[in-house]
Design an enzyme around this catalytic site. Structure first.
Site, short mmCIF file in Angstrom:
data_model
loop_
_atom_site.label_atom_id
_atom_site.label_comp_id
_atom_site.label_asym_id
_atom_site.label_seq_id
_atom_site.Cartn_x
_atom_site.Cartn_y
_atom_site.Cartn_z
N LYS A 1 47.84 6.32 35.84
CA LYS A 1 47.31 6.25 37.21
C LYS A 1 47.39 4.82 37.76
CE LYS A 1 46.50 10.57 38.10
NZ LYS A 1 47.15 11.26 39.22
N VAL B 1 36.16 15.16 40.19
CA VAL B 1 36.35 16.36 41.03
C VAL B 1 36.32 17.58 40.11
CG1 VAL B 1 37.75 17.43 42.83
CG2 VAL B 1 37.99 14.96 42.39
N ASN C 1 50.73 15.34 44.07
CA ASN C 1 49.42 15.64 43.50
C ASN C 1 49.49 16.11 42.04
OD1 ASN C 1 46.52 16.80 43.57
ND2 ASN C 1 47.77 18.63 43.23
N TYR D 1 46.00 7.83 30.10
CA TYR D 1 45.80 8.45 31.43
C TYR D 1 45.59 7.34 32.46
CZ TYR D 1 43.89 11.10 35.32
OH TYR D 1 43.68 11.63 36.58
N ASP E 1 58.82 22.28 36.67
CA ASP E 1 58.00 21.34 35.91
C ASP E 1 58.42 19.94 36.33
OD1 ASP E 1 57.02 19.59 33.89
OD2 ASP E 1 56.90 21.27 32.48
N ILE F 1 53.69 20.30 48.66
CA ILE F 1 52.54 19.96 47.81
C ILE F 1 52.87 20.27 46.36
CG2 ILE F 1 50.08 20.34 47.36
CD1 ILE F 1 49.76 21.30 50.23
P1 NDP Z 1 44.08 20.77 38.10
O1 NDP Z 1 44.27 20.85 36.64
O2 NDP Z 1 43.15 21.76 38.75
O3 NDP Z 1 45.49 20.84 38.85
C1 NDP Z 1 46.60 20.18 38.36
C2 NDP Z 1 47.82 20.71 39.09
O4 NDP Z 1 48.97 19.96 38.67
C3 NDP Z 1 48.10 22.16 38.78
O5 NDP Z 1 48.47 22.82 39.97
C4 NDP Z 1 49.26 22.11 37.81
O6 NDP Z 1 50.09 23.25 38.01
C5 NDP Z 1 50.00 20.85 38.27
N1 NDP Z 1 50.76 20.25 37.19
C6 NDP Z 1 50.29 19.62 36.10
N2 NDP Z 1 51.31 19.23 35.30
C7 NDP Z 1 52.46 19.67 35.91
C8 NDP Z 1 53.82 19.60 35.57
N3 NDP Z 1 54.24 19.02 34.43
N4 NDP Z 1 54.72 20.14 36.41
C9 NDP Z 1 54.32 20.72 37.55
N5 NDP Z 1 53.03 20.81 37.94
C10 NDP Z 1 52.11 20.30 37.12
O7 NDP Z 1 43.58 19.28 38.40
P2 NDP Z 1 43.24 18.50 39.75
O8 NDP Z 1 43.41 19.35 40.94
O9 NDP Z 1 41.94 17.86 39.54
O10 NDP Z 1 44.35 17.38 39.68
C11 NDP Z 1 45.24 17.10 40.74
C12 NDP Z 1 45.51 15.61 40.75
O11 NDP Z 1 44.30 14.90 40.99
C13 NDP Z 1 46.06 15.07 39.42
O12 NDP Z 1 47.08 14.12 39.70
C14 NDP Z 1 44.85 14.37 38.80
O13 NDP Z 1 45.22 13.34 37.93
C15 NDP Z 1 44.17 13.86 40.05
N6 NDP Z 1 42.76 13.54 39.91
C16 NDP Z 1 41.86 14.47 39.48
C17 NDP Z 1 40.52 14.12 39.38
C18 NDP Z 1 39.48 15.07 38.85
O14 NDP Z 1 38.39 14.61 38.47
N7 NDP Z 1 39.71 16.37 38.83
C19 NDP Z 1 40.04 12.80 39.77
C20 NDP Z 1 41.08 11.90 40.17
C21 NDP Z 1 42.38 12.28 40.27
P3 NDP Z 1 50.75 24.14 36.86
O15 NDP Z 1 49.86 24.07 35.64
O16 NDP Z 1 50.84 25.49 37.46
O17 NDP Z 1 52.08 23.51 36.66
C1 8X3 Z 2 40.17 11.93 36.95
C2 8X3 Z 2 38.84 11.26 36.98
O1 8X3 Z 2 37.21 9.81 35.66
O2 8X3 Z 2 38.39 11.52 34.44
O3 8X3 Z 2 41.19 11.08 37.30
O4 8X3 Z 2 39.53 9.58 35.16
S1 8X3 Z 2 38.49 10.52 35.50
#
Ligand code: NDP
Ligand code: 8X3
Length: 250
Positions: free
Chosen positions: A155, A184, A85, A151, A58, A7
């Site tokens: 996506k 979310v 993810n 963004y 990263d 993950i």
């Molecule tokens: P969070 O910010 O809570 O989590 C993002 C995760 O991605 C963290 O664990 C972060 O870990 C990791 N991450 C980000 N950039 C990097 C990088 N360069 N290298 C390694 N790890 C990275 O957001 P979400 O859980 O909401 O997001 C998870 C996924 O879901 C994303 O792809 C997001 O686009 C997608 N998403 C989110 C939505 C929302 O509304 N929240 C809706 C739709 C999609 P760390 O900083 O420790 O590296």
């Molecule tokens: C995250 C949801 O609506 O900010 O992908 O694009 S939104």
């Protein structure tokens, strides 16, 4: 035999909730992220339920990705399920005002990062004719909204890559699925608004947003269907949301 899931972005939000859900359902885990303290804290919790290995890297840097994945100990080398993810939005600006650094972070992280990780893991799945890849997209990959420009583009790319993987890996018996959530409640908006917590909080006020656990539950459902069943594309909104721009707030 227990399966192993890899993950990315497991230090918070959807990835962390998915790790927890999988651990409680007897799946061994490789959890990844940049923030090592968060990885270690989560590892401690997950070890109550399952076997865990942490990888700090990263996703934007292919050497880091390759080195980390090549370092997996024997017990964790066979990846049955890859959850792509890791990702974030950086900024919410018009195309004329957007920052190039933000654009780089999104294209490099959300698109190239997903590719680098996939490139390192797909060959073993091809060799075994077995595997599951879940790509976390977004409704931003289905619909462009004002100021979402880059963004959304990142996506849309995830959406296209998901379809490409599904086509190319079809003859190798590998299942591929994209899950596209709406809003979310995670650290996502904190990151998008660069630590402006008040601004981030307002994104989730006045309605019940999806929780990271809702998406974790769905991911687990998807990967536990019988092998001949592949849910390929799934859009998940909170009930209060009807599109990227239509939200029924109190
Ligand atoms: P969070 O910010 O809570 O989590 C993002 C995760 O991605 C963290 O664990 C972060 O870990 C990791 N991450 C980000 N950039 C990097 C990088 N360069 N290298 C390694 N790890 C990275 O957001 P979400 O859980 O909401 O997001 C998870 C996924 O879901 C994303 O792809 C997001 O686009 C997608 N998403 C989110 C939505 C929302 O509304 N929240 C809706 C739709 C999609 P760390 O900083 O420790 O590296
Ligand atoms: C995250 C949801 O609506 O900010 O992908 O694009 S939104």
């Amino acid at each position: 035999m227990r399966k192993t899931a890899f993950i990315t972005g497991a230090t918070s939000g959807i990835g962390k909730a998915t790790a927890m859900f999988f651990a409680k359902n007897n799946i061994n885990l490789v959890i990844c992220g940049r923030r090592v303290e968060k990885l270690k804290t989560l590892e401690k919790e997950l070890l109550k339920y399952t076997k865990v290995h942490t990888l700090q890297f990263d996703v934007r840097f292919k050497d880091q990705v390759e080195k980390a994945i090549n370092s997996l100990p024997d017990d964790f080398k066979k990846i049955d399920v890859l959850i792509n993810n890791a990702g974030n939005a950086h900024g919410l600006s018009s195309i004329q005002e957007g920052s190039i650094d933000d654009w780089d972070a999104m294209i490099d992280g959300n698109v190239k990062g997903l590719l680098y990780v996939s490139k390192s893991i797909i060959p073993q799945m091809v060799e075994r004719n077995d595997g599951f890849i879940v790509n976390i997209g977004s409704i931003a990959g289905k619909e462009v909204y004002p100021n979402g420009n880059v963004y959304c583009a990142s996506k849309f790319a995830v959406n296209a890559l998901n379809k490409g993987m599904r086509l190319d890996l079809n003859k190798h018996n590998i299942r591929v699925c994209a899950i596209h959530p709406g809003l979310v409640e995670t650290e996502f908006s904190d990151v998008r608004f660069k630590g402006d917590t008040n601004k981030a909080k307002t994104v989730y006020q006045g309605y019940k947003a999806l929780q990271a656990e809702d998406i974790a539950d769905i991911i687990h459902f998807v990967i536990t269907r019988p092998y001949h069943v592949n849910i390929e594309d799934l859009i998940v909104y909170p009930t209060a949301q009807a599109s990227a721009t239509v939200l029924n707030k109190n």
